[in-house]
Motif scaffolding. Structure first.
Motif, PDB file in Angstrom:
ATOM      1  N   SER A  83       0.836  -1.189   0.000  1.00  0.00           N
ATOM      2  CA  SER A  83       0.000   0.000   0.000  1.00  0.00           C
ATOM      3  C   SER A  83       0.877   1.247   0.000  1.00  0.00           C
ATOM      4  CB  SER A  83      -0.936  -0.003   1.211  1.00  0.00           C
ATOM      5  OG  SER A  83      -1.882   1.034   1.124  1.00  0.00           O
ATOM      6  N   SER A  84       0.250   2.406   0.071  1.00  0.00           N
ATOM      7  CA  SER A  84       0.983   3.668   0.028  1.00  0.00           C
ATOM      8  C   SER A  84       0.209   4.724   0.793  1.00  0.00           C
ATOM      9  CB  SER A  84       1.167   4.125  -1.419  1.00  0.00           C
ATOM     10  OG  SER A  84      -0.093   4.414  -2.008  1.00  0.00           O
ATOM     11  N   ARG A  85       0.862   5.873   1.000  1.00  0.00           N
ATOM     12  CA  ARG A  85       0.200   6.976   1.694  1.00  0.00           C
ATOM     13  C   ARG A  85      -1.050   7.414   0.930  1.00  0.00           C
ATOM     14  NH1 ARG A  85       2.238  10.738   5.183  1.00  0.00           N
ATOM     15  NH2 ARG A  85       4.388  10.168   4.658  1.00  0.00           N
ATOM     16  N   GLU A  86      -0.927   7.554  -0.377  1.00  0.00           N
ATOM     17  CA  GLU A  86      -2.045   8.027  -1.193  1.00  0.00           C
ATOM     18  C   GLU A  86      -3.222   7.047  -1.145  1.00  0.00           C
ATOM     19  OE1 GLU A  86       1.607   9.887  -2.044  1.00  0.00           O
ATOM     20  OE2 GLU A  86       1.121   7.737  -2.263  1.00  0.00           O
ATOM     21  N   GLU A  87      -2.899   5.777  -1.235  1.00  0.00           N
ATOM     22  CA  GLU A  87      -3.958   4.764  -1.196  1.00  0.00           C
ATOM     23  C   GLU A  87      -4.674   4.775   0.147  1.00  0.00           C
ATOM     24  OE1 GLU A  87      -4.386  -0.097  -1.229  1.00  0.00           O
ATOM     25  OE2 GLU A  87      -2.810   0.828  -2.453  1.00  0.00           O
ATOM     26  N   MET A  88      -3.930   4.895   1.250  1.00  0.00           N
ATOM     27  CA  MET A  88      -4.542   4.913   2.576  1.00  0.00           C
ATOM     28  C   MET A  88      -5.377   6.174   2.781  1.00  0.00           C
ATOM     29  SD  MET A  88      -4.017   2.100   3.938  1.00  0.00           S
ATOM     30  CE  MET A  88      -4.856   2.581   5.452  1.00  0.00           C
ATOM     31  N   GLU A  89      -4.893   7.297   2.258  1.00  0.00           N
ATOM     32  CA  GLU A  89      -5.676   8.527   2.384  1.00  0.00           C
ATOM     33  C   GLU A  89      -7.017   8.390   1.678  1.00  0.00           C
ATOM     34  OE1 GLU A  89      -3.054  11.478   0.871  1.00  0.00           O
ATOM     35  OE2 GLU A  89      -1.966  11.726   2.773  1.00  0.00           O
ATOM     36  N   ARG A  90      -7.007   7.776   0.489  1.00  0.00           N
ATOM     37  CA  ARG A  90      -8.273   7.540  -0.218  1.00  0.00           C
ATOM     38  C   ARG A  90      -9.143   6.551   0.555  1.00  0.00           C
ATOM     39  NH1 ARG A  90      -4.752   7.204  -4.693  1.00  0.00           N
ATOM     40  NH2 ARG A  90      -4.934   4.922  -4.668  1.00  0.00           N
ATOM     41  N   GLU A  91      -8.525   5.490   1.052  1.00  0.00           N
ATOM     42  CA  GLU A  91      -9.266   4.441   1.766  1.00  0.00           C
ATOM     43  C   GLU A  91      -9.959   4.989   3.003  1.00  0.00           C
ATOM     44  OE1 GLU A  91     -10.266   0.257   2.359  1.00  0.00           O
ATOM     45  OE2 GLU A  91      -9.415   1.340   0.654  1.00  0.00           O
ATOM     46  N   LEU A  92      -9.238   5.800   3.767  1.00  0.00           N
ATOM     47  CA  LEU A  92      -9.781   6.287   5.035  1.00  0.00           C
ATOM     48  C   LEU A  92     -10.787   7.421   4.848  1.00  0.00           C
ATOM     49  CD1 LEU A  92      -6.556   6.091   7.234  1.00  0.00           C
ATOM     50  CD2 LEU A  92      -8.510   4.522   7.195  1.00  0.00           C
ATOM     51  N   GLN A  93     -10.927   7.893   3.618  1.00  0.00           N
ATOM     52  CA  GLN A  93     -11.970   8.875   3.331  1.00  0.00           C
ATOM     53  C   GLN A  93     -13.342   8.222   3.215  1.00  0.00           C
ATOM     54  OE1 GLN A  93     -11.909  12.308   3.079  1.00  0.00           O
ATOM     55  NE2 GLN A  93      -9.871  12.074   3.949  1.00  0.00           N
ATOM     56  N   ILE A  94     -13.368   6.899   3.017  1.00  0.00           N
ATOM     57  CA  ILE A  94     -14.638   6.181   2.896  1.00  0.00           C
ATOM     58  C   ILE A  94     -15.323   6.155   4.260  1.00  0.00           C
ATOM     59  CG2 ILE A  94     -15.727   3.967   2.345  1.00  0.00           C
ATOM     60  CD1 ILE A  94     -13.312   3.395   0.528  1.00  0.00           C
ATOM     61  N   PRO A  95     -16.548   6.649   4.369  1.00  0.00           N
ATOM     62  CA  PRO A  95     -17.241   6.691   5.664  1.00  0.00           C
ATOM     63  C   PRO A  95     -17.303   5.322   6.332  1.00  0.00           C
ATOM     64  CG  PRO A  95     -18.447   7.966   4.039  1.00  0.00           C
ATOM     65  CD  PRO A  95     -17.369   7.238   3.288  1.00  0.00           C
ATOM     66  N   GLY A  96     -16.960   5.290   7.610  1.00  0.00           N
ATOM     67  CA  GLY A  96     -17.038   4.062   8.380  1.00  0.00           C
ATOM     68  C   GLY A  96     -15.849   3.150   8.236  1.00  0.00           C
ATOM     69  N   ARG A  97     -14.867   3.489   7.384  1.00  0.00           N
ATOM     70  CA  ARG A  97     -13.746   2.589   7.136  1.00  0.00           C
ATOM     71  C   ARG A  97     -12.686   2.674   8.235  1.00  0.00           C
ATOM     72  NH1 ARG A  97     -12.659   0.144   2.352  1.00  0.00           N
ATOM     73  NH2 ARG A  97     -14.927   0.299   2.186  1.00  0.00           N
ATOM     74  N   ALA A  98     -12.426   3.879   8.755  1.00  0.00           N
ATOM     75  CA  ALA A  98     -11.393   4.049   9.790  1.00  0.00           C
ATOM     76  C   ALA A  98     -11.810   3.371  11.079  1.00  0.00           C
ATOM     77  CB  ALA A  98     -11.135   5.531  10.027  1.00  0.00           C
ATOM     78  N   LYS A  99     -10.885   2.622  11.661  1.00  0.00           N
ATOM     79  CA  LYS A  99     -11.146   1.943  12.932  1.00  0.00           C
ATOM     80  C   LYS A  99     -10.558   2.698  14.113  1.00  0.00           C
ATOM     81  CE  LYS A  99     -13.292  -1.595  11.153  1.00  0.00           C
ATOM     82  NZ  LYS A  99     -13.314  -1.100   9.772  1.00  0.00           N
ATOM     83  N   VAL A 100      -9.624   3.621  13.836  1.00  0.00           N
ATOM     84  CA  VAL A 100      -9.094   4.495  14.881  1.00  0.00           C
ATOM     85  C   VAL A 100      -9.988   5.721  14.931  1.00  0.00           C
ATOM     86  CG1 VAL A 100      -7.117   5.827  15.688  1.00  0.00           C
ATOM     87  CG2 VAL A 100      -6.742   3.670  14.469  1.00  0.00           C
ATOM     88  N   SER A 101     -10.550   6.018  16.085  1.00  0.00           N
ATOM     89  CA  SER A 101     -11.509   7.115  16.186  1.00  0.00           C
ATOM     90  C   SER A 101     -10.844   8.463  15.955  1.00  0.00           C
ATOM     91  CB  SER A 101     -12.172   7.107  17.560  1.00  0.00           C
ATOM     92  OG  SER A 101     -11.245   7.510  18.550  1.00  0.00           O
ATOM     93  N   ALA A 102     -11.659   9.441  15.567  1.00  0.00           N
ATOM     94  CA  ALA A 102     -11.166  10.803  15.369  1.00  0.00           C
ATOM     95  C   ALA A 102     -10.567  11.351  16.665  1.00  0.00           C
ATOM     96  CB  ALA A 102     -12.308  11.695  14.878  1.00  0.00           C
ATOM     97  N   TYR A 103     -11.158  10.999  17.788  1.00  0.00           N
ATOM     98  CA  TYR A 103     -10.654  11.426  19.095  1.00  0.00           C
ATOM     99  C   TYR A 103      -9.262  10.879  19.362  1.00  0.00           C
ATOM    100  CZ  TYR A 103     -10.198  11.085  24.222  1.00  0.00           C
ATOM    101  OH  TYR A 103      -9.735  11.119  25.520  1.00  0.00           O
ATOM    102  N   ARG A 104      -9.071   9.581  19.106  1.00  0.00           N
ATOM    103  CA  ARG A 104      -7.767   8.958  19.352  1.00  0.00           C
ATOM    104  C   ARG A 104      -6.717   9.510  18.379  1.00  0.00           C
ATOM    105  NH1 ARG A 104      -6.651   7.110  23.825  1.00  0.00           N
ATOM    106  NH2 ARG A 104      -8.845   6.557  23.898  1.00  0.00           N
ATOM    107  N   GLN A 105      -7.121   9.726  17.136  1.00  0.00           N
ATOM    108  CA  GLN A 105      -6.201  10.330  16.168  1.00  0.00           C
ATOM    109  C   GLN A 105      -5.770  11.719  16.616  1.00  0.00           C
ATOM    110  OE1 GLN A 105      -7.420  10.166  11.985  1.00  0.00           O
ATOM    111  NE2 GLN A 105      -8.828   8.512  12.499  1.00  0.00           N
ATOM    112  N   LEU A 106      -6.724  12.515  17.115  1.00  0.00           N
ATOM    113  CA  LEU A 106      -6.419  13.869  17.568  1.00  0.00           C
ATOM    114  C   LEU A 106      -5.376  13.852  18.684  1.00  0.00           C
ATOM    115  CD1 LEU A 106      -7.079  16.957  17.743  1.00  0.00           C
ATOM    116  CD2 LEU A 106      -8.773  16.318  19.489  1.00  0.00           C
ATOM    117  N   LEU A 107      -5.582  12.999  19.692  1.00  0.00           N
ATOM    118  CA  LEU A 107      -4.638  12.944  20.810  1.00  0.00           C
ATOM    119  C   LEU A 107      -3.252  12.532  20.333  1.00  0.00           C
ATOM    120  CD1 LEU A 107      -6.735  11.352  23.704  1.00  0.00           C
ATOM    121  CD2 LEU A 107      -6.357  13.765  23.180  1.00  0.00           C
ATOM    122  N   TYR A 108      -3.203  11.572  19.420  1.00  0.00           N
ATOM    123  CA  TYR A 108      -1.909  11.134  18.909  1.00  0.00           C
ATOM    124  C   TYR A 108      -1.221  12.267  18.142  1.00  0.00           C
ATOM    125  CZ  TYR A 108       1.636   8.586  16.318  1.00  0.00           C
ATOM    126  OH  TYR A 108       2.842   8.178  15.784  1.00  0.00           O
TER     127      TYR A 108
END
Length: 437
Positions: A83-108
């Motif tokens: 995979s690649s950065r670009e592919e993951m950015e597209r993948e995680l734009q799909i609603p419901g696909r990200a498993k790491v919450s926005a809250y946890r991402q923010l803290l990190y």
């Protein structure tokens, strides 16, 4: 295939350093309990924990890709996972696909943005709120954030203290929290919109945008086809012809329509005596459910408190039905959800009068039912049409209020279950009863 999978995890684990392991653990907190994560000291143990929670497995490495993307290990993402950065950015734009919450991402992201001097400032300002031994010089910002969570200083919907700390020396980072809160408020307001919602959620819809809110709770996996058996025990004609339950056929039709759409093997059994009802339930408890995700059972009949009536006027106890699906009696369903929905009365008491739509006037009957007791067995949910000591109601023309509403809501709120093979699961139900009033 299994050997290749474990070799892949081994190679990735060998490339990770201590700080990266801490980051991976932090980002996984909503899927693995904190106590278990604290005991993990090396990447191989972390990957094993992810496997035990079914977060990664052969042919399903999306969460691992997401984690490596979040900690910026694009080299591992490319070399080992294709995979690649670009592919993951597209993948995680799909609603419901990200498993790491926005809250946890923010803290990190906050932890990554702060300099060593910033972290010292944060520790200094927290001296009165967190024990000093947790604020030692070698404590990373991720550990400080964990302590803030542990002490209730910050949470997903309350970051005021963290903002107040940061505004004095890192206003740019404080603005990130503002942006997160604004977006969260916007999403929360969308979720509270009255139905019908603005997008089509009909089973036939395809391609419409649908965002499943991130829920920081453990989920049951729903990955098999069929997901499981949906068994309907529907008593319509009784030995006493005056007890016929007009309208119950409509309930059976509604359940079959919805659960076939939800990819369950659905079967209906009509007009059973008490012993036949128990025997039928026991028959399904003896089946091999290893390749199934769960078990669903609907029971429509007359009843009394704690009991369901067969067409022969004999009764079967609800607890006897539930006991067939305990871990010892049905091991292939251990750890999987067993859902029972019962349309029957719990007594003879009538509910206080309420206004009923004119369409139903004169067409409501009662069913006599059991108690929504809390069973000892794990992973069992009992949904009842009424509460203890009261009657429940069924329209002779359109079916019961409880079952028809339940089916309507499932059809409305579960579109991804049937349409998306990557559906992650249903929320784990630690509470064993459901008492709609």
């Amino acid at each position: 295939m299994s050997t290749d999978f474990h070799k892949l995890l081994f190679d990735i684990s060998e490339a990770l350093v201590t700080d990266e392991l801490e980051a991976l653990k932090f980002l996984s907190l909503e899927h693995i309990p904190m106590r278990q994560l604290e005991a993990i000291q090396e990447p191989k143990a972390f990957f094993k924990a992810l496997q035990e929670k079914d977060m990664i497995e052969v042919g399903s490495l999306s969460f691992l890709k997401e984690l490596l993307y979040q900690i910026n290990r694009m080299d591992l993402l490319a070399a080992h996972l294709g995979s690649s950065r670009e592919e993951m950015e597209r993948e995680l734009q799909i609603p419901g696909r990200a498993k790491v919450s926005a809250y946890r991402q923010l803290l990190y992201e906050i932890a990554e943005d702060l300099t060593p001097e910033d972290v010292k400032s944060v520790k200094f300002l927290l001296q009165t709120q967190i024990p000093k031994n947790k604020l030692q010089d070698n404590a990373s910002m991720l550990k400080v954030l964990l302590e803030m969570e542990r002490n209730g200083i910050i949470k997903e919907d309350d970051l005021a203290t963290l903002k107040d700390i940061l505004k004095g020396f890192r206003a740019d980072v404080k603005k990130k929290i503002d942006t997160y809160e604004e977006k969260k408020k916007e999403n929360d307001s969308k979720e509270k919109l009255p139905y019908p919602v603005s997008v089509s959620v009909h089973p036939a819809r395809q391609g419409a945008e649908w965002e499943m809110p991130h829920l920081p709770v453990e989920s049951y996996k729903m990955k098999n086809k069929p997901h499981g058996y949906c068994v309907i025990l529907n008593n319509y004609i009784f030995k006493n012809p005056y007890e016929a339950r007009e309208g119950t056929v409509k309930d059976g039709e509604a359940v079959k329509r919805v659960f076939k759409w939800l990819q369950f093997e659905t079967v209906e059994h009509m007009d059973l005596e008490a012993k036949q009802m128990y025997a039928k339930v026991k028959e399904y408890s003896k089946k091999d459910h290893s390749n199934m995700d769960c078990f669903v059972c609907f029971i429509f009949s007359h009843g009394e408190k704690d009991k369901i009536k067969g067409v022969d006027h004999e009764f079967v106890n609800i607890k006897d039905i539930l006991s067939c699906f305990s871990g010892s009696n049905c091991p292939s369903l251990a750890g999987k959800p067993k859902l029972f929905f019962i349309q029957a009365c719990q007594g003879s008491g009538g509910h206080p009068a309420v206004t009923v739509k004119e369409d139903f006037s004169g067409h409501l009957e009662t069913d006599a039912t059991p108690l929504t007791s809390i069973p000892d067995q794990a992973d069992i949910l009992v949904g009842m049409a009424t509460v203890e000591d009261y009657e429940c109601y069924r329209c002779t023309k359109t079916g019961s209020v409880y079952v028809q509403c339940l089916c309507d809501k499932m059809e409305l709120l579960c579109p991804l279950t049937a349409q998306n093979s990557n559906y992650s699961g249903i929320r784990r139900c630690y509470s064993s009863t459901d008492e709609p009033k």
